[in-house]
Design a protein around this motif. Sequence first.
Motif, PDB file in Angstrom:
ATOM      1  N   VAL A 132       0.854  -1.203   0.000  1.00  0.00           N
ATOM      2  CA  VAL A 132       0.000   0.000   0.000  1.00  0.00           C
ATOM      3  C   VAL A 132       0.887   1.250   0.000  1.00  0.00           C
ATOM      4  O   VAL A 132       1.673   1.447   0.921  1.00  0.00           O
ATOM      5  CB  VAL A 132      -0.930   0.010   1.245  1.00  0.00           C
ATOM      6  CG1 VAL A 132      -1.809   1.263   1.221  1.00  0.00           C
ATOM      7  CG2 VAL A 132      -1.776  -1.243   1.301  1.00  0.00           C
ATOM      8  N   GLY A 133       0.737   2.088  -1.034  1.00  0.00           N
ATOM      9  CA  GLY A 133       1.584   3.273  -1.175  1.00  0.00           C
ATOM     10  C   GLY A 133       2.916   2.888  -1.784  1.00  0.00           C
ATOM     11  O   GLY A 133       3.981   3.130  -1.215  1.00  0.00           O
ATOM     12  N   THR A 134       2.858   2.311  -2.959  1.00  0.00           N
ATOM     13  CA  THR A 134       4.051   1.661  -3.541  1.00  0.00           C
ATOM     14  C   THR A 134       5.113   2.638  -4.041  1.00  0.00           C
ATOM     15  O   THR A 134       6.272   2.289  -4.169  1.00  0.00           O
ATOM     16  CB  THR A 134       3.625   0.683  -4.650  1.00  0.00           C
ATOM     17  OG1 THR A 134       4.700  -0.209  -4.912  1.00  0.00           O
ATOM     18  CG2 THR A 134       3.238   1.399  -5.949  1.00  0.00           C
ATOM     19  N   VAL A 155      -0.517  -0.698  -4.787  1.00  0.00           N
ATOM     20  CA  VAL A 155      -1.433   0.429  -5.029  1.00  0.00           C
ATOM     21  C   VAL A 155      -0.784   1.729  -4.596  1.00  0.00           C
ATOM     22  O   VAL A 155       0.091   1.755  -3.725  1.00  0.00           O
ATOM     23  CB  VAL A 155      -2.778   0.243  -4.262  1.00  0.00           C
ATOM     24  CG1 VAL A 155      -3.468  -1.029  -4.681  1.00  0.00           C
ATOM     25  CG2 VAL A 155      -2.578   0.270  -2.742  1.00  0.00           C
ATOM     26  N   ASP A 156      -1.225   2.803  -5.210  1.00  0.00           N
ATOM     27  CA  ASP A 156      -0.822   4.141  -4.790  1.00  0.00           C
ATOM     28  C   ASP A 156      -1.947   5.107  -5.168  1.00  0.00           C
ATOM     29  O   ASP A 156      -2.652   4.889  -6.156  1.00  0.00           O
ATOM     30  CB  ASP A 156       0.499   4.572  -5.453  1.00  0.00           C
ATOM     31  CG  ASP A 156       1.227   5.626  -4.633  1.00  0.00           C
ATOM     32  OD1 ASP A 156       2.270   5.295  -4.015  1.00  0.00           O
ATOM     33  OD2 ASP A 156       0.747   6.779  -4.581  1.00  0.00           O
ATOM     34  N   ILE A 157      -2.072   6.156  -4.390  1.00  0.00           N
ATOM     35  CA  ILE A 157      -3.093   7.175  -4.694  1.00  0.00           C
ATOM     36  C   ILE A 157      -2.621   8.060  -5.853  1.00  0.00           C
ATOM     37  O   ILE A 157      -3.430   8.674  -6.540  1.00  0.00           O
ATOM     38  CB  ILE A 157      -3.389   8.016  -3.422  1.00  0.00           C
ATOM     39  CG1 ILE A 157      -4.738   8.702  -3.516  1.00  0.00           C
ATOM     40  CG2 ILE A 157      -2.275   8.994  -3.120  1.00  0.00           C
ATOM     41  CD1 ILE A 157      -5.265   9.214  -2.186  1.00  0.00           C
ATOM     42  N   SER A 183      -5.343   3.585  -6.073  1.00  0.00           N
ATOM     43  CA  SER A 183      -6.283   3.311  -4.988  1.00  0.00           C
ATOM     44  C   SER A 183      -5.960   4.188  -3.790  1.00  0.00           C
ATOM     45  O   SER A 183      -4.791   4.378  -3.454  1.00  0.00           O
ATOM     46  CB  SER A 183      -6.178   1.826  -4.595  1.00  0.00           C
ATOM     47  OG  SER A 183      -7.019   1.540  -3.513  1.00  0.00           O
ATOM     48  N   ASP A 184      -7.004   4.708  -3.155  1.00  0.00           N
ATOM     49  CA  ASP A 184      -6.856   5.397  -1.871  1.00  0.00           C
ATOM     50  C   ASP A 184      -6.914   4.305  -0.805  1.00  0.00           C
ATOM     51  O   ASP A 184      -7.990   3.752  -0.543  1.00  0.00           O
ATOM     52  CB  ASP A 184      -7.990   6.408  -1.711  1.00  0.00           C
ATOM     53  CG  ASP A 184      -7.900   7.172  -0.396  1.00  0.00           C
ATOM     54  OD1 ASP A 184      -7.063   6.819   0.444  1.00  0.00           O
ATOM     55  OD2 ASP A 184      -8.694   8.114  -0.220  1.00  0.00           O
ATOM     56  N   LEU A 185      -5.770   3.951  -0.254  1.00  0.00           N
ATOM     57  CA  LEU A 185      -5.616   2.752   0.593  1.00  0.00           C
ATOM     58  C   LEU A 185      -6.280   1.562  -0.107  1.00  0.00           C
ATOM     59  O   LEU A 185      -5.824   1.156  -1.161  1.00  0.00           O
ATOM     60  CB  LEU A 185      -6.154   2.996   1.998  1.00  0.00           C
ATOM     61  CG  LEU A 185      -5.424   4.112   2.788  1.00  0.00           C
ATOM     62  CD1 LEU A 185      -5.968   4.214   4.217  1.00  0.00           C
ATOM     63  CD2 LEU A 185      -3.924   3.929   2.831  1.00  0.00           C
ATOM     64  N   PHE A 186      -7.392   1.017   0.460  1.00  0.00           N
ATOM     65  CA  PHE A 186      -7.951  -0.214  -0.101  1.00  0.00           C
ATOM     66  C   PHE A 186      -9.146   0.048  -1.026  1.00  0.00           C
ATOM     67  O   PHE A 186      -9.709  -0.887  -1.587  1.00  0.00           O
ATOM     68  CB  PHE A 186      -8.389  -1.140   1.048  1.00  0.00           C
ATOM     69  CG  PHE A 186      -7.281  -1.423   2.024  1.00  0.00           C
ATOM     70  CD1 PHE A 186      -6.357  -2.432   1.781  1.00  0.00           C
ATOM     71  CD2 PHE A 186      -7.120  -0.661   3.173  1.00  0.00           C
ATOM     72  CE1 PHE A 186      -5.314  -2.683   2.654  1.00  0.00           C
ATOM     73  CE2 PHE A 186      -6.081  -0.908   4.061  1.00  0.00           C
ATOM     74  CZ  PHE A 186      -5.181  -1.915   3.804  1.00  0.00           C
TER      75      PHE A 186
HETATM   76  C1  SAM Z   1       6.507   7.059   2.147  1.00  0.00           C
HETATM   77  S1  SAM Z   1       6.039   6.852   0.469  1.00  0.00           S
HETATM   78  C2  SAM Z   1       6.564   5.161   0.211  1.00  0.00           C
HETATM   79  C3  SAM Z   1       6.917   4.827  -1.194  1.00  0.00           C
HETATM   80  C4  SAM Z   1       7.543   3.436  -1.361  1.00  0.00           C
HETATM   81  N1  SAM Z   1       6.652   2.409  -0.873  1.00  0.00           N
HETATM   82  C5  SAM Z   1       8.862   3.336  -0.617  1.00  0.00           C
HETATM   83  O1  SAM Z   1       8.905   2.719   0.443  1.00  0.00           O
HETATM   84  O2  SAM Z   1       9.877   3.879  -1.114  1.00  0.00           O
HETATM   85  C6  SAM Z   1       4.281   6.737   0.617  1.00  0.00           C
HETATM   86  C7  SAM Z   1       3.512   6.484  -0.650  1.00  0.00           C
HETATM   87  O3  SAM Z   1       2.128   6.366  -0.296  1.00  0.00           O
HETATM   88  C8  SAM Z   1       1.337   7.014  -1.259  1.00  0.00           C
HETATM   89  N2  SAM Z   1       0.076   7.389  -0.601  1.00  0.00           N
HETATM   90  C9  SAM Z   1      -0.184   8.448   0.187  1.00  0.00           C
HETATM   91  N3  SAM Z   1      -1.467   8.417   0.616  1.00  0.00           N
HETATM   92  C10 SAM Z   1      -2.017   7.297   0.093  1.00  0.00           C
HETATM   93  C11 SAM Z   1      -3.333   6.716   0.156  1.00  0.00           C
HETATM   94  N4  SAM Z   1      -4.298   7.279   0.875  1.00  0.00           N
HETATM   95  N5  SAM Z   1      -3.549   5.574  -0.518  1.00  0.00           N
HETATM   96  C12 SAM Z   1      -2.553   4.989  -1.254  1.00  0.00           C
HETATM   97  N6  SAM Z   1      -1.314   5.494  -1.358  1.00  0.00           N
HETATM   98  C13 SAM Z   1      -1.036   6.638  -0.689  1.00  0.00           C
HETATM   99  C14 SAM Z   1       2.178   8.188  -1.727  1.00  0.00           C
HETATM  100  O4  SAM Z   1       1.774   8.636  -2.997  1.00  0.00           O
HETATM  101  C15 SAM Z   1       3.579   7.574  -1.691  1.00  0.00           C
HETATM  102  O5  SAM Z   1       3.911   7.026  -2.942  1.00  0.00           O
END
Ligand code: SAM
Length: 296
Positions: A132-134, A155-157, A183-186
């Motif tokens: 989640v948040g890739t 997934v990523d937003i 995706s916004d989280l799930f």
């Molecule tokens: C700290 S970064 C981590 C990126 C990668 N996983 C890493 O470890 O290098 C957080 C990631 O979460 C994504 N993100 C933020 N809010 C989110 C949400 N509500 N749902 C999904 N992804 C989200 C951001 O766009 C960002 O790519």
Amino acid sequence: MAETSNDTPWTVMRLLEWTTDFFRKKGSESPRLDAEILLAHARGCQRIELYTQFDQVPEEEQRVAFRELVRRRGEGAPVAQLVGYKEFYSVSLRVDENVLVPRPETEHLVIEAIDQIKARMSDRDAPTVLDVGTGSGAIAIAIAKSLPKTIVTAVDISLAALDIAKWNTENLQLSERITLLQSDLFDGLAPDQTFDVICSNPPYISQSEYDELPTTVREFEPKGALLSAPDGTEIIAKLLNEAAGRLNEAGQLIIELSPMIAGACKQLAEQTGSYSEIRLIKDLAGHERILTMQKA
Ligand SMILES: C[S@@+](CC[C@H](N)C(=O)[O-])C[C@H]1O[C@@H](n2cnc3c(N)ncnc32)[C@H](O)[C@@H]1O
């Protein structure tokens, strides 16, 4: 590296020494390494090759390119963004201003996920993993590459981040094993989709910590990847509440966090009543960095 200096030639050695000193004065935590990576990039060689080239004088074209990189680094641009890639868990990942530069701390999360999959799921044909948040795809790619039987969803937003993750998965021939999804989280997943392992390095920096971040992070890396305002715990709290419903029986949730909020997040996990075996794991510096738990 001013062109006005004496007649001493600007050898590789002299360029490195001058630039290291310049970066040190600019507050870089790794001035020599920064200088070497940028000079190797400008010369189109491996960093290690510089060590056999100390007496060589780079061509004018290379020096012009290097000067520009040094100028931008001096303004705070991260080295990884300047050269366009970052090494993470033995792979080279493309990065740009739309993704967080993968950090060494996150390799601990990857190691923990791999250990748990090996220890608890060796009997499964194809363990399913969600990242989640890739961002650049770092966690998803490291796990998929290390464990060829896993089937990974990432997934990523941010669509811009997913573009980079797509480039990386294709470049590493992993697109058949990693499904990317906005995706916004799930929220973007199919309602009944569940996983054996859910990993996340979510945004977890509080507003006050964000305001104190060095320029190289605050002005050059995406705010949406870092900030969870106001306290740093908001996104993790949501993740903890929603992840249990997305885990298979005895599934594992593994979250990277800041040591500042580790205790608070462990409490939040306990309060959900959805998890057992809730543990904090320290990084090499002795800081609580990973929160892991099993679906109860
Ligand atoms: C700290 S970064 C981590 C990126 C990668 N996983 C890493 O470890 O290098 C957080 C990631 O979460 C994504 N993100 C933020 N809010 C989110 C949400 N509500 N749902 C999904 N992804 C989200 C951001 O766009 C960002 O790519």
